[in-house]
Write a protein that holds these residues in place. Structure first.
Motif, PDB file in Angstrom:
ATOM      1  N   PHE A   7      -6.121  -7.232   6.899  1.00  0.00           N
ATOM      2  CA  PHE A   7      -7.380  -7.165   6.351  1.00  0.00           C
ATOM      3  C   PHE A   7      -8.209  -8.509   6.730  1.00  0.00           C
ATOM      4  CE2 PHE A   7     -10.574  -8.168   3.024  1.00  0.00           C
ATOM      5  CZ  PHE A   7     -10.942  -7.008   2.541  1.00  0.00           C
ATOM      6  N   ASN A   8      -7.419  -9.806   6.607  1.00  0.00           N
ATOM      7  CA  ASN A   8      -7.871 -11.069   7.088  1.00  0.00           C
ATOM      8  C   ASN A   8      -8.391 -10.904   8.518  1.00  0.00           C
ATOM      9  OD1 ASN A   8      -7.716 -11.919   4.459  1.00  0.00           O
ATOM     10  ND2 ASN A   8      -5.869 -13.375   5.288  1.00  0.00           N
ATOM     11  N   ASP A   9      -7.529 -10.248   9.492  1.00  0.00           N
ATOM     12  CA  ASP A   9      -7.868 -10.063  10.809  1.00  0.00           C
ATOM     13  C   ASP A   9      -9.263  -9.348  11.261  1.00  0.00           C
ATOM     14  OD1 ASP A   9      -5.803 -11.615  11.699  1.00  0.00           O
ATOM     15  OD2 ASP A   9      -4.442 -10.037  12.143  1.00  0.00           O
ATOM     16  N   ILE A  10      -9.413  -8.381  10.398  1.00  0.00           N
ATOM     17  CA  ILE A  10     -10.479  -7.563  10.482  1.00  0.00           C
ATOM     18  C   ILE A  10     -11.652  -8.464  10.190  1.00  0.00           C
ATOM     19  CG2 ILE A  10     -11.753  -5.606   9.578  1.00  0.00           C
ATOM     20  CD1 ILE A  10      -9.086  -3.947   9.280  1.00  0.00           C
ATOM     21  N   ILE A  11     -11.901  -9.110   9.108  1.00  0.00           N
ATOM     22  CA  ILE A  11     -12.843  -9.965   8.469  1.00  0.00           C
ATOM     23  C   ILE A  11     -13.215 -11.010   9.532  1.00  0.00           C
ATOM     24  CG2 ILE A  11     -13.492 -11.467   6.770  1.00  0.00           C
ATOM     25  CD1 ILE A  11     -13.115  -8.293   6.077  1.00  0.00           C
ATOM     26  N   ARG A  12     -12.053 -11.616   9.936  1.00  0.00           N
ATOM     27  CA  ARG A  12     -12.338 -12.743  11.007  1.00  0.00           C
ATOM     28  C   ARG A  12     -13.101 -12.154  12.317  1.00  0.00           C
ATOM     29  NH1 ARG A  12      -7.629 -14.654  10.651  1.00  0.00           N
ATOM     30  NH2 ARG A  12      -8.008 -16.402   9.564  1.00  0.00           N
ATOM     31  N   HIS A  67      -8.147 -16.848   2.565  1.00  0.00           N
ATOM     32  CA  HIS A  67      -7.169 -16.298   1.583  1.00  0.00           C
ATOM     33  C   HIS A  67      -7.792 -15.185   0.908  1.00  0.00           C
ATOM     34  CE1 HIS A  67      -4.172 -16.763  -1.611  1.00  0.00           C
ATOM     35  NE2 HIS A  67      -5.258 -16.707  -2.518  1.00  0.00           N
ATOM     36  N   THR A  68      -6.786 -14.050   0.968  1.00  0.00           N
ATOM     37  CA  THR A  68      -7.433 -12.759   0.082  1.00  0.00           C
ATOM     38  C   THR A  68      -6.383 -12.383  -0.867  1.00  0.00           C
ATOM     39  OG1 THR A  68      -8.402 -12.251   2.231  1.00  0.00           O
ATOM     40  CG2 THR A  68      -7.912 -10.287   0.794  1.00  0.00           C
ATOM     41  N   VAL A  69      -6.903 -11.904  -1.910  1.00  0.00           N
ATOM     42  CA  VAL A  69      -6.064 -11.078  -3.089  1.00  0.00           C
ATOM     43  C   VAL A  69      -6.768  -9.529  -3.179  1.00  0.00           C
ATOM     44  CG1 VAL A  69      -5.250 -13.437  -4.131  1.00  0.00           C
ATOM     45  CG2 VAL A  69      -7.479 -12.283  -5.037  1.00  0.00           C
ATOM     46  N   ILE A 103     -10.668  -9.903  -2.642  1.00  0.00           N
ATOM     47  CA  ILE A 103     -11.377 -10.928  -2.947  1.00  0.00           C
ATOM     48  C   ILE A 103     -10.948 -12.062  -1.786  1.00  0.00           C
ATOM     49  CG2 ILE A 103     -12.101 -13.071  -4.479  1.00  0.00           C
ATOM     50  CD1 ILE A 103     -11.067 -10.641  -6.609  1.00  0.00           C
ATOM     51  N   SER A 104     -11.925 -12.458  -1.006  1.00  0.00           N
ATOM     52  CA  SER A 104     -11.387 -13.186   0.045  1.00  0.00           C
ATOM     53  C   SER A 104     -12.195 -14.734   0.047  1.00  0.00           C
ATOM     54  CB  SER A 104     -11.795 -12.426   1.591  1.00  0.00           C
ATOM     55  OG  SER A 104     -11.027 -11.361   1.576  1.00  0.00           O
ATOM     56  N   GLU A 108     -19.821 -27.459   1.351  1.00  0.00           N
ATOM     57  CA  GLU A 108     -18.211 -27.478   1.556  1.00  0.00           C
ATOM     58  C   GLU A 108     -17.575 -26.602   2.488  1.00  0.00           C
ATOM     59  OE1 GLU A 108     -19.915 -27.300  -1.502  1.00  0.00           O
ATOM     60  OE2 GLU A 108     -19.359 -29.403  -2.236  1.00  0.00           O
ATOM     61  N   ASN A 109     -18.757 -25.560   3.303  1.00  0.00           N
ATOM     62  CA  ASN A 109     -18.238 -24.844   4.063  1.00  0.00           C
ATOM     63  C   ASN A 109     -17.010 -23.816   3.789  1.00  0.00           C
ATOM     64  OD1 ASN A 109     -18.292 -23.687   6.697  1.00  0.00           O
ATOM     65  ND2 ASN A 109     -17.256 -25.398   8.057  1.00  0.00           N
ATOM     66  N   ILE A 110     -17.580 -23.248   2.407  1.00  0.00           N
ATOM     67  CA  ILE A 110     -16.568 -22.357   1.966  1.00  0.00           C
ATOM     68  C   ILE A 110     -17.467 -21.067   1.502  1.00  0.00           C
ATOM     69  CG2 ILE A 110     -14.991 -21.632  -0.046  1.00  0.00           C
ATOM     70  CD1 ILE A 110     -14.578 -24.842  -0.175  1.00  0.00           C
ATOM     71  N   ALA A 111     -16.883 -20.050   1.784  1.00  0.00           N
ATOM     72  CA  ALA A 111     -17.508 -18.591   1.384  1.00  0.00           C
ATOM     73  C   ALA A 111     -16.529 -17.718   0.682  1.00  0.00           C
ATOM     74  CB  ALA A 111     -17.943 -17.753   2.763  1.00  0.00           C
ATOM     75  N   VAL A 112     -17.342 -17.050  -0.201  1.00  0.00           N
ATOM     76  CA  VAL A 112     -16.382 -16.134  -0.917  1.00  0.00           C
ATOM     77  C   VAL A 112     -16.997 -14.402  -0.784  1.00  0.00           C
ATOM     78  CG1 VAL A 112     -15.658 -15.300  -3.539  1.00  0.00           C
ATOM     79  CG2 VAL A 112     -15.761 -17.781  -2.800  1.00  0.00           C
ATOM     80  N   SER A 113     -16.202 -13.647  -0.442  1.00  0.00           N
ATOM     81  CA  SER A 113     -16.662 -12.353  -0.171  1.00  0.00           C
ATOM     82  C   SER A 113     -15.711 -11.374  -1.352  1.00  0.00           C
ATOM     83  CB  SER A 113     -16.423 -11.920   1.126  1.00  0.00           C
ATOM     84  OG  SER A 113     -17.309 -12.589   1.814  1.00  0.00           O
ATOM     85  N   VAL A 114     -16.600 -10.654  -1.981  1.00  0.00           N
ATOM     86  CA  VAL A 114     -15.746  -9.682  -2.763  1.00  0.00           C
ATOM     87  C   VAL A 114     -16.205  -8.285  -2.378  1.00  0.00           C
ATOM     88  CG1 VAL A 114     -15.478  -8.598  -5.170  1.00  0.00           C
ATOM     89  CG2 VAL A 114     -16.005 -11.140  -4.760  1.00  0.00           C
ATOM     90  N   PHE A 115     -15.106  -7.570  -1.721  1.00  0.00           N
ATOM     91  CA  PHE A 115     -15.308  -6.014  -1.228  1.00  0.00           C
ATOM     92  C   PHE A 115     -14.967  -5.363  -2.392  1.00  0.00           C
ATOM     93  CE2 PHE A 115     -14.314  -9.174   1.979  1.00  0.00           C
ATOM     94  CZ  PHE A 115     -14.797  -8.885   3.139  1.00  0.00           C
ATOM     95  N   VAL A 116     -15.849  -4.300  -2.707  1.00  0.00           N
ATOM     96  CA  VAL A 116     -15.490  -3.254  -3.616  1.00  0.00           C
ATOM     97  C   VAL A 116     -15.296  -1.880  -3.052  1.00  0.00           C
ATOM     98  CG1 VAL A 116     -16.407  -2.279  -5.892  1.00  0.00           C
ATOM     99  CG2 VAL A 116     -16.936  -4.657  -5.236  1.00  0.00           C
TER     100      VAL A 116
END
Length: 114
Positions: free
Chosen positions: A8-13, A28-30, A37-38, A100-108
């Motif tokens: 999943f992380n590879d696809i997002i990256r 970091h994804t859960v 939630i990434s 802070e160069n931090i992003a959060v994405s929530v995929f529903v």
């Protein structure tokens, strides 16, 4: 499950690298029920970092990073994403903290991730 998270992380990256010229340095994804939630670290390109030195620049980078990614996902999920999680993609919520160069994405998704 860790293999699925890694894929999943590879696809997002890859999508973000193709779209912005640089993918996140770390993700970091859960998976929680029907959501992925990434948290994405190290997102900004050197040019974006330079532009973000002013408040107007931070606003411009923030808008580009959030609006562009949401527009891409509104056209459809990246190839292989739905097959990987076993559910249909419904919506993306995304935000980035420029300083802070931090992003959060929530995929529903339409059902719980298996």
């Amino acid at each position: 499950m860790s293999k699925k998270i890694h894929e999943f992380n590879d696809i997002i990256r890859k999508l973000r690298k193709d779209l912005f010229g640089k993918g996140p340095e770390r993700i970091h994804t859960v998976f929680v029920e029907n959501m992925a939630i990434s948290t994405l670290y190290g997102n900004l390109t050197p040019t974006e970092t330079f532009i973000a030195k002013t408040s107007e620049g931070r606003e411009m980078v923030h808008l580009a990073r959030t609006k562009m990614i949401q527009d891409v996902y509104s056209e459809g999920p990246p190839e292989g994403l739905e097959e990987l999680v076993g559910a249909k993609f419904v919506h993306l919520f995304s935000d980035i903290k420029i300083e802070e160069n931090i992003a959060v994405s929530v995929f529903v998704f339409d059902k719980n991730i298996t």
